[in-house]
Design an enzyme around this catalytic site. Structure first.
Site, mmCIF file in Angstrom:
data_model
loop_
_atom_site.group_PDB
_atom_site.id
_atom_site.type_symbol
_atom_site.label_atom_id
_atom_site.label_comp_id
_atom_site.label_asym_id
_atom_site.label_seq_id
_atom_site.Cartn_x
_atom_site.Cartn_y
_atom_site.Cartn_z
ATOM 1 N N SER A 1 0.800 -1.225 0.000
ATOM 2 C CA SER A 1 0.000 0.000 0.000
ATOM 3 C C SER A 1 0.833 1.276 0.000
ATOM 4 C CB SER A 1 -0.956 0.023 1.193
ATOM 5 O OG SER A 1 -0.252 0.187 2.404
ATOM 6 N N LYS B 1 0.726 4.175 6.943
ATOM 7 C CA LYS B 1 0.017 5.019 5.981
ATOM 8 C C LYS B 1 0.442 6.472 6.180
ATOM 9 C CE LYS B 1 -2.851 1.814 4.356
ATOM 10 N NZ LYS B 1 -2.045 0.661 4.675
#
Length: 136
Positions: free
Chosen positions: A56, A93
């Site tokens: 990701s 993230k």
């Protein structure tokens, strides 16, 4: 999470910039030695190593198997890359905080942003300060 060995890691440092063209004929000469702990770690007691799983964050050069240095003593701010705990699971993230809205943003277009809701169990665990990426 891996334990952080705070013993010295000493490497030779070359005193010149490395062009991305032809090698320097002086490449066998070094000028000083550095301790990687002094250059990579601000707060030894609050720094941890996490191994990355998944894809990701590939848009910012964070790949599966990379080692992230994460400092828990840094105040997480908008746009920092963080290790967060969301509903009892760790994730890495980009932190997005604007107008009272908190989101975790992937750096891969295959993943949607994750808006943090009031009912979520959410905490920013630490701020990523360095990525150690093996090249070969």
């Amino acid at each position: 999470m891996l334990p952080l060995d705070v013993g010295g890691v000493w490497l030779d440092v070359c005193g010149w910039l490395v062009p991305a063209g032809f090698p320097s004929p002086a490449a066998d000469h070094t000028e000083e030695r550095i301790d990687l702990n002094q250059h990579l770690i601000r707060n030894k007691a609050a720094t941890y190593v996490f191994r990355v799983k998944g894809d990701s964050m590939t848009g910012v050069g964070i790949y599966e198997g990379d080692a992230l240095l994460v400092d828990r003593s840094i105040d997480p701010k908008h746009n920092h890359i963080v290790v967060a705990q969301l509903n009892n699971e760790f994730t890495v993230k980009r932190l997005h905080r604007r107008a009272g809205v908190v989101q975790l943003m992937a750096e891969n277009p295959s993943y949607e942003p994750r808006r943090i809701k009031e009912e979520d169990d959410f905490v920013v665990w630490g701020v990523v300060t360095h990525n150690i990426h093996k090249l070969c």
